[in-house]
Design a protein around this motif. Structure first.
Motif, PDB file in Angstrom:
ATOM      1  N   LYS A  97       0.856  -1.195   0.000  1.00 26.03           N
ATOM      2  CA  LYS A  97       0.000   0.000   0.000  1.00 26.03           C
ATOM      3  C   LYS A  97       0.885   1.236   0.000  1.00 26.03           C
ATOM      4  N   MET A 141      -4.952   3.415  -3.018  1.00 24.37           N
ATOM      5  CA  MET A 141      -5.622   3.445  -1.720  1.00 24.37           C
ATOM      6  C   MET A 141      -6.506   4.678  -1.628  1.00 24.37           C
ATOM      7  N   THR A 194     -11.745   3.026  -2.038  1.00 29.61           N
ATOM      8  CA  THR A 194     -10.625   3.325  -2.948  1.00 29.61           C
ATOM      9  C   THR A 194     -11.126   3.934  -4.260  1.00 29.61           C
ATOM     10  N   GLY A 202     -11.807  -0.519   0.691  1.00 33.73           N
ATOM     11  CA  GLY A 202     -10.694   0.332   1.070  1.00 33.73           C
ATOM     12  C   GLY A 202     -10.494   0.313   2.577  1.00 33.73           C
ATOM     13  N   SER A 203      -9.496   0.999   3.045  1.00 32.77           N
ATOM     14  CA  SER A 203      -8.700   1.873   2.189  1.00 32.77           C
ATOM     15  C   SER A 203      -7.574   1.153   1.459  1.00 32.77           C
ATOM     16  N   SER A 204      -7.357  -0.123   1.804  1.00 30.63           N
ATOM     17  CA  SER A 204      -6.289  -0.887   1.141  1.00 30.63           C
ATOM     18  C   SER A 204      -6.814  -1.570  -0.115  1.00 30.63           C
ATOM     19  N   GLY A 208      -1.088  -4.211   3.666  1.00 30.20           N
ATOM     20  CA  GLY A 208      -2.096  -3.173   3.826  1.00 30.20           C
ATOM     21  C   GLY A 208      -2.125  -2.677   5.251  1.00 30.20           C
ATOM     22  N   SER A 265      -9.814  -1.475   7.017  1.00 29.29           N
ATOM     23  CA  SER A 265      -9.193  -1.285   5.712  1.00 29.29           C
ATOM     24  C   SER A 265      -8.436  -2.491   5.171  1.00 29.29           C
TER      25      SER A 265
END
Length: 467
Positions: free
Chosen positions: A76, A122, A131, A151-153, A170, A176
């Motif tokens: 990430k 991300m 995302t 998300g966020s990963s 991540g 996430s």
């Protein structure tokens, strides 16, 4: 069952294929198929090939190349990668100086022989669940390119699900890792708060930030998790827990494990697909009981306040001068967070402590609790609302309905993808454990995988040549 990462490492260690050949094939696949899912924000081919050559040289010299010899991975883009600016999904940091050295977890992966291929898309500054990044473009779910990656990963989940890399790194503040794992149909682990070093990763919420890996099999995930463990004297937030490998526990089976479903908050506001997934995992683990954590909703509310206030405080100096350069989806949330009264934050921390106490009492009789990872499978990119139990809710925060309460109290969680009917979208289940009991979660996940209940589906469009 070994996944693609361990299969690659075995072939490289035996000399059946070179680490360079593996890296070149992965880079070619990223170039050919990567733009379709928009997972990578930077591809570091020169670095990858140099690292692969170093692995090959160690093997030629009769040295141990590491348990992940030649295995491609990506991180990430809030993990520091030496020589590359750490963007954290933002526009503001495009002019940041390149990182002076790799993040601790990147160094751990490299020491295990893995090959870093680049940085992944991300939500800006990790503040989101979809995302849909306005600067780098939305990350696309490989099972349906019109849908979100979570998300966020998101890039970390998509890169593994699409077979671009077999492993990725991540972070998880409020879900996430677990949300992308669920929506992309792969395995992901959020360890106990403080288990893995966060040093060299751009922060979001110090009180809640976790780091962890993604993979397509339990054995691969365990191998990555074991490689990442280690005490980092530079991370003051890391708990001084010695490494505890989980790989040896994968064959232990379910004997003695006490498993229950979480009801109440975790039994409402979800799609039929999510309900069926939890039911399948519960049956596979012999979980016939259901228990309720009465503090779940309060824990989520506390996490919201802590997230907003710490995130707003972190970014306030930049918000004052460069507000319009922030992702439009988070500008108002960061500003509002910076204005939260200190009394609210103090009360949120008190509620958080009460939620921890309530969960500790609840788990006295159980080793693992089960809950949905997301309320629904992946939704269309751009969709703004969800209707759950007849109530219309904002989509983005609602993807964390079941992950955020658990994040607030720092418990370890392993998200498993549940086998599904052909043509339907993936959805995952959270295996929630007591602090420092990641090994029990891996035991349960391995048993579910062996029974055919949980598996990472290969997106048909990305099946050929997948990592």
């Amino acid at each position: 069952m070994n996944g693609p990462a361990l299969a690659i490492a075995a072939r490289v260690r035996r000399g059946e294929i070179s680490a360079r050949a593996v890296a070149e094939a992965a880079l070619a696949r990223i170039a050919a198929r990567g733009p379709e899912v928009n997972a990578f924000t930077a591809v570091l081919a020169e670095r990858a090939l140099a690292a692969a050559d170093a692995v090959d040289a160690r093997i030629a010299a009769g040295q141990d190349p590491g348990p992940l010899a030649g295995v491609p991975y990506a991180a990430k883009n809030l993990f520091d990668l030496a020589g590359t600016p750490t963007l954290a999904g933002s526009r503001i940091r495009r002019d940041a100086a390149p990182a002076a050295r790799d993040a601790f977890l990147v160094r751990r992966m490299d020491a295990a022989g893995a090959i870093c291929l680049g940085a992944l898309n991300m939500d800006e500054f990790a503040y989101g669940f979809t995302t849909e990044n306005s600067h780098d473009g939305p990350c696309r779910n490989p099972h349906d390119l019109t849908r979100i990656a979570g998300g966020s990963s998101g890039g970390s989940g998509v890169a593994v699900a699409a077979g671009l890399v077999p492993l990725s790194l991540g972070t998880d503040t409020n879900g996430s890792i677990r949300v992308p794992a669920s929506l992309n149909g792969i395995f992901g682990v959020k360890p106990t708060y403080g288990r893995l070093s966060r040093h060299g990763s751009f922060p979001f919420v110090h009180s809640l930030d976790h780091v962890g890996p993604f993979a397509r099999s339990v054995a691969d995930l365990a191998a990555a998790y074991d490689a990442l463990q280690g005490i980092d004297p530079e991370d003051s937030h890391q708990a001084p827990q010695p490494p505890e490998p989980v790989t040896p526990m994968l064959a232990a089976g379910l004997a003695g494990l006490r498993v229950s479903r979480l009801g109440g908050w975790f039994g409402r506001m979800q799609s039929e697909a999510a309900r069926r997934a939890v039911a399948a995992v519960a049956e596979g683990l012999g979980a016939t009981a259901e228990v309720e954590w009465a503090m779940a909703e309060a824990s989520r509310s506390a996490a919201f306040i802590i997230t907003a206030s710490e995130g707003g405080a972190l970014h306030l100096p930049t918000l004052r001068t460069r507000l319009e350069e922030y992702e439009p989806l988070i500008q108002d949330r960061l500003l509002a967070g910076a204005l939260i009264p200190a009394a609210w934050v103090f009360q949120a921390q008190r509620v958080r402590a009460r939620a921890q106490d309530a969960m500790r009492a609840l788990m006295a009789g159980w080793d693992i609790l089960l809950a949905p990872a997301t309320p629904v499978p992946a939704t269309p990119i751009g969709q703004e609302t969800l209707t759950l139990d007849g109530v219309e809710l904002p989509l983005r925060p609602s993807m964390g309905l079941f992950t955020q309460p658990v994040s607030g109290i720092g418990l370890p969680v392993l998200t498993v993808p549940v086998q599904r009917a052909e043509g339907t979208l993936p959805v995952g289940v959270q295996l929630i454990g007591k602090p420092w009991t990641e090994g029990l979660l891996f035991r349960a996940a391995a048993a579910l995988e062996a029974a055919g209940i949980c598996a990472a589906p290969v997106p048909p469009a990305f099946a050929e040549g997948a990592a």
